[in-house]
Design an enzyme around this catalytic site. Structure first.
Site, PDB file in Angstrom:
ATOM      1  N   LYS A   1      -1.679  -1.717  -3.709  1.00  0.00           N
ATOM      2  CA  LYS A   1      -2.755  -0.471  -3.600  1.00  0.00           C
ATOM      3  C   LYS A   1      -1.986   0.698  -3.926  1.00  0.00           C
ATOM      4  O   LYS A   1      -1.499   1.175  -3.220  1.00  0.00           O
ATOM      5  CB  LYS A   1      -3.651  -0.411  -2.501  1.00  0.00           C
ATOM      6  CG  LYS A   1      -4.518   0.723  -2.430  1.00  0.00           C
ATOM      7  CD  LYS A   1      -5.298   0.825  -1.170  1.00  0.00           C
ATOM      8  CE  LYS A   1      -6.039   1.942  -1.025  1.00  0.00           C
ATOM      9  NZ  LYS A   1      -6.677   2.237   0.134  1.00  0.00           N
TER      10      LYS A   1
ATOM     11  N   TYR B   1       0.794  -1.275   0.038  1.00  0.00           N
ATOM     12  CA  TYR B   1      -0.059  -0.059  -0.049  1.00  0.00           C
ATOM     13  C   TYR B   1       1.027   1.330   0.043  1.00  0.00           C
ATOM     14  O   TYR B   1       1.476   1.462   1.052  1.00  0.00           O
ATOM     15  CB  TYR B   1      -1.039  -0.140   1.306  1.00  0.00           C
ATOM     16  CG  TYR B   1      -1.955   1.081   1.376  1.00  0.00           C
ATOM     17  CD1 TYR B   1      -2.048   1.991   0.490  1.00  0.00           C
ATOM     18  CD2 TYR B   1      -2.511   1.307   2.640  1.00  0.00           C
ATOM     19  CE1 TYR B   1      -3.042   2.984   0.547  1.00  0.00           C
ATOM     20  CE2 TYR B   1      -3.499   2.286   2.847  1.00  0.00           C
ATOM     21  CZ  TYR B   1      -3.671   3.371   1.846  1.00  0.00           C
ATOM     22  OH  TYR B   1      -4.506   4.382   1.984  1.00  0.00           O
TER      23      TYR B   1
END
Length: 294
Positions: free
Chosen positions: A164, A136
């Site tokens: 992400k 992320y």
């Protein structure tokens, strides 16, 4: 290849009027999201207010959501920390619960160099090899951008299967795509960049907007992959005011406000996040009314 699906909702954490986690409502919300387009759920991510949840609260949330939707959707645990030891411990607990993946944010505040980032994530992958990892990258919150080269190195590890990407840069997403195997999944971390990111090799979105327009988000993504780009573009354009409204101030203040307006009593946010202003409530109510969601 591990596949988390196209639409992953970063779920809010409901609080009761006393500010305690409402686990029963979390279970109901998870069921609703899965019935309305979500292939996977991220529990205790940024939208879930992980910085102000205790590890014990997070663990009980994982249990409640697994009991509610386990087997119907994949459950990705937000187990990131700026302490590698803490991240390993949380990820081990998620694996022991039989969850489907871990979302691991770039360590915040201590701003490790690229080699430190690599060693951080590699240590977690080595400690918990059974759990698929989604990196992320969100430099606006962490203070450090993870370079495409570092992502590519990590993507060579068996359990690091996705990212992400929330840098807001299509250049960065394109660079990651160029450096990684096509089996490595790139998810947009911004609702408004979902469609453009798909065009440069993305797989889907870790979404906030899917709390309220999950089926439309799914229709947009499916239209793109079916080759109906004009249809996907129209859905994107129709949803654009909502994308902007849900990030008019710090997430998850707007999405919790929208859910409350729609009858989901998810409560407010914990300090240091503040209550929504009257103008934010009015703007979101107008957007939701125009989209026939109220």
């Amino acid at each position: 290849m591990t596949q988390f699906g196209r639409i992953i909702t970063a779920m809010v954490t409901p609080f009761d009027p006393q500010g305690q986690v409402d686990y029963e409502l979390a279970a109901h919300l998870a069921q609703h999201l899965v019935a309305n387009g979500s292939d996977s759920l991220v529990i205790c991510g940024t939208t879930g207010e992980s910085p102000t949840l205790t590890w014990d609260e997070q663990y009980h949330l994982f249990q409640a959501v697994k009991q509610a939707v386990g087997g119907k959707a994949q459950i990705i645990a937000g187990t990131g920390s700026n302490s590698t030891r803490e991240a390993i411990a949380a990820t081990e607990k998620a694996a022991a619960l039989g969850l489907d993946g871990a979302l691991l944010v770039v360590p915040y505040y201590n701003k490790p160099p690229q080699e430190g980032l690599y060693e951080h994530f590699a240590a977690i992958a080595q400690a918990v090899p059974s759990l698929p990892i989604m990196l992320y990258n969100i430099p606006g919150r962490t203070g450090q951008n993870m370079s495409p080269e570092t992502v590519a190195r990590l993507a060579e590890l068996d359990s690091v299967v996705a990212i992400k990407e929330a840098s807001g840069s299509l250049d960065q997403a394109s660079h990651i795509r160029r450096l990684t195997d096509p089996s490595f999944l790139i998810y947009s971390g911004d609702d408004g960049l979902t469609l453009p990111l798909l065009a440069v090799g993305g797989s889907g979105v870790v979404s906030v907007a899917s709390h309220v327009v999950g089926l439309k988000m799914k229709a947009m993504v499916e239209a793109f992959f079916a080759g109906n780009v004009a249809e996907a573009s129209q859905i994107h354009t129709d949803l654009w005011p909502l994308f902007k409204g849900l990030f008019a101030t710090t997430n998850p203040i707007p999405v919790k406000t929208a859910l409350n307006l729609m009858g989901w009593s998810v409560g407010g946010t914990r300090l240091p996040l503040s209550n929504p202003t009257d103008s934010l409530k009015e703007d979101l109510a107008r957007i939701l009314q125009e989209m026939h969601l109220l």
